[in-house]
Design an enzyme around this catalytic site. Structure first.
Site, PDB file in Angstrom:
ATOM      1  N   TYR A   1       8.263   1.978  -7.152  1.00  0.00           N
ATOM      2  CA  TYR A   1       7.733   0.812  -7.594  1.00  0.00           C
ATOM      3  C   TYR A   1       7.339   0.331  -8.954  1.00  0.00           C
ATOM      4  O   TYR A   1       7.076  -0.209  -9.352  1.00  0.00           O
ATOM      5  CB  TYR A   1       6.279   1.631  -6.566  1.00  0.00           C
TER       6      TYR A   1
ATOM      7  N   GLU B   1       0.960  -1.207  -0.090  1.00  0.00           N
ATOM      8  CA  GLU B   1       0.064  -0.005  -0.207  1.00  0.00           C
ATOM      9  C   GLU B   1       0.975   1.616   0.258  1.00  0.00           C
ATOM     10  O   GLU B   1       1.974   1.197   0.610  1.00  0.00           O
ATOM     11  CB  GLU B   1      -0.544   0.291   1.164  1.00  0.00           C
TER      12      GLU B   1
HETATM   13  C1  LIG Z   1      10.629   6.127  -1.183  1.00  0.00           C
HETATM   14  C2  LIG Z   1      12.294   5.978  -0.593  1.00  0.00           C
HETATM   15  C3  LIG Z   1      12.696   5.069   0.226  1.00  0.00           C
HETATM   16  C4  LIG Z   1      12.993   6.539  -1.310  1.00  0.00           C
HETATM   17  O1  LIG Z   1      14.538   5.517  -1.651  1.00  0.00           O
HETATM   18  P1  LIG Z   1      15.446   6.510  -2.478  1.00  0.00           P
HETATM   19  O2  LIG Z   1      17.204   5.552  -1.460  1.00  0.00           O
HETATM   20  O3  LIG Z   1      15.316   7.946  -1.662  1.00  0.00           O
HETATM   21  O4  LIG Z   1      14.920   5.878  -3.113  1.00  0.00           O
HETATM   22  P2  LIG Z   1      16.292   5.291  -4.587  1.00  0.00           P
HETATM   23  O5  LIG Z   1      17.974   6.597  -4.953  1.00  0.00           O
HETATM   24  O6  LIG Z   1      16.762   4.161  -4.898  1.00  0.00           O
HETATM   25  O7  LIG Z   1      15.568   6.332  -6.042  1.00  0.00           O
HETATM   26  C5  LIG Z   1      15.019   4.953  -6.885  1.00  0.00           C
HETATM   27  C6  LIG Z   1      13.362   5.572  -7.816  1.00  0.00           C
HETATM   28  O8  LIG Z   1      12.555   6.476  -6.609  1.00  0.00           O
HETATM   29  C7  LIG Z   1      12.126   7.198  -6.906  1.00  0.00           C
HETATM   30  N1  LIG Z   1      12.583   8.556  -6.852  1.00  0.00           N
HETATM   31  C8  LIG Z   1      13.535   8.408  -5.361  1.00  0.00           C
HETATM   32  N2  LIG Z   1      13.634   9.741  -4.754  1.00  0.00           N
HETATM   33  C9  LIG Z   1      12.453  10.530  -5.646  1.00  0.00           C
HETATM   34  C10 LIG Z   1      12.152  11.784  -5.688  1.00  0.00           C
HETATM   35  N3  LIG Z   1      13.042  12.843  -4.541  1.00  0.00           N
HETATM   36  N4  LIG Z   1      11.174  12.393  -6.421  1.00  0.00           N
HETATM   37  C11 LIG Z   1      11.122  11.636  -7.661  1.00  0.00           C
HETATM   38  N5  LIG Z   1      11.754  10.174  -7.664  1.00  0.00           N
HETATM   39  C12 LIG Z   1      12.010   9.805  -6.673  1.00  0.00           C
HETATM   40  C13 LIG Z   1      12.962   7.743  -8.694  1.00  0.00           C
HETATM   41  O9  LIG Z   1      12.276   6.754  -9.074  1.00  0.00           O
HETATM   42  C14 LIG Z   1      14.342   6.393  -8.456  1.00  0.00           C
HETATM   43  O10 LIG Z   1      14.677   6.125  -9.483  1.00  0.00           O
HETATM   44  P3  LIG Z   1      15.657   7.429 -10.502  1.00  0.00           P
HETATM   45  O11 LIG Z   1      16.820   7.777  -9.371  1.00  0.00           O
HETATM   46  O12 LIG Z   1      15.970   6.107 -11.683  1.00  0.00           O
HETATM   47  O13 LIG Z   1      14.825   8.301 -10.400  1.00  0.00           O
HETATM   48  C15 LIG Z   1      12.953   7.295   0.411  1.00  0.00           C
HETATM   49  O14 LIG Z   1      12.084   8.514  -0.255  1.00  0.00           O
HETATM   50  C16 LIG Z   1      12.286   6.932   1.584  1.00  0.00           C
HETATM   51  O15 LIG Z   1      12.416   6.576   2.681  1.00  0.00           O
HETATM   52  N6  LIG Z   1       9.926   7.885   1.961  1.00  0.00           N
HETATM   53  C17 LIG Z   1      10.131   7.821   3.043  1.00  0.00           C
HETATM   54  C18 LIG Z   1       9.461   6.859   3.116  1.00  0.00           C
HETATM   55  C19 LIG Z   1       8.476   6.220   2.421  1.00  0.00           C
HETATM   56  O16 LIG Z   1       7.376   7.150   2.055  1.00  0.00           O
HETATM   57  N7  LIG Z   1       8.655   4.924   2.249  1.00  0.00           N
HETATM   58  C20 LIG Z   1       7.659   4.024   1.305  1.00  0.00           C
HETATM   59  C21 LIG Z   1       6.388   4.013   2.209  1.00  0.00           C
HETATM   60  S1  LIG Z   1       5.093   3.466   0.935  1.00  0.00           S
END
Ligand SMILES: CC(C)(COP(=O)(O)OP(=O)(O)OC[C@H]1O[C@@H](n2cnc3c(N)ncnc32)[C@H](O)[C@@H]1OP(=O)(O)O)[C@@H](O)C(=O)NCCC(=O)NCCS
Length: 162
Positions: free
Chosen positions: A124, A112
């Site tokens: 995702y 979710e």
């Molecule tokens: C969502 C989360 C886990 C992503 O982790 P991350 O290590 O920063 O992500 P990555 O660097 O591996 O990025 C992978 C992909 O995610 C997406 N993404 C990550 N950060 C992004 C941003 N700030 N804006 C847009 N897309 C983003 C992109 O598709 C990215 O691929 P790309 O680098 O080719 O554009 C992180 O932002 C987080 O911890 N958020 C808060 C908690 C949360 O919302 N968890 C998910 C609950 S469902």
């Protein structure tokens, strides 16, 4: 791709994990919630990512929690430390764990997500997750609906190695 160890979460990791959790969510899981998943929930698996430094375990950079029910993996929690986002850690955690569970027979993954969480949705979607439904009023803090997303692990090109 970042150089990371992905290992089972231990109770000793919870201070690090809770700091990330509180910085990441308006309604963070409590220590009790993590302990329940670690100690009691027989379908739960909790994983952390940390840099591969020999000796004492370095701090947790991110974590992913899931349930395994029959041939489905349900992602229940995923967060990366705010200072280490956008470095590929979230993608590495999700990809590596989906690959591992597919290797153990999982054929589908579900989760979710808040419709407003564009970062997570993009992550995702990059793994082939598609919105398959909505859970009305799922997030009790804002009343926001949850988007239910699913991926067919047997057809996921993003999980194939180089
Ligand atoms: C969502 C989360 C886990 C992503 O982790 P991350 O290590 O920063 O992500 P990555 O660097 O591996 O990025 C992978 C992909 O995610 C997406 N993404 C990550 N950060 C992004 C941003 N700030 N804006 C847009 N897309 C983003 C992109 O598709 C990215 O691929 P790309 O680098 O080719 O554009 C992180 O932002 C987080 O911890 N958020 C808060 C908690 C949360 O919302 N968890 C998910 C609950 S469902």
């Amino acid at each position: 791709m970042p150089d990371l160890c992905i290992e089972p979460m231990r109770e000793e990791d919870l201070d690090d994990v809770l700091a990330i959790e509180k910085a990441s969510f308006p309604n963070p899981w409590s220590r009790h919630a993590f302990l329940y998943e670690l100690r009691e929930n027989r379908v739960a698996a909790l994983w952390v990512a940390r840099p591969p430094v020999p000796g004492a375990p370095p701090p947790v950079l991110g974590y992913l929690c899931l349930w395994v029910v029959a041939d489905e993996v349900h992602v229940t929690n995923l967060a990366v430390h705010p200072a280490h986002r956008c470095q590929g850690i979230g993608r590495h955690l999700l990809g590596e764990l989906l690959r591992r569970y597919r290797g153990r027979g999982a054929v589908r993954a579900a989760l979710e997500v808040r419709p407003s969480n564009a970062e997570a949705r993009q992550l995702y979607e990059g793994f082939g997750f598609q919105a398959v439904g909505v859970r009305k009023g799922y997030y009790f803090d804002t009343g926001e609906d949850a988007l239910v997303m699913e991926a067919d692990l047997t057809r996921l090109a993003a999980l194939e190695g180089p």
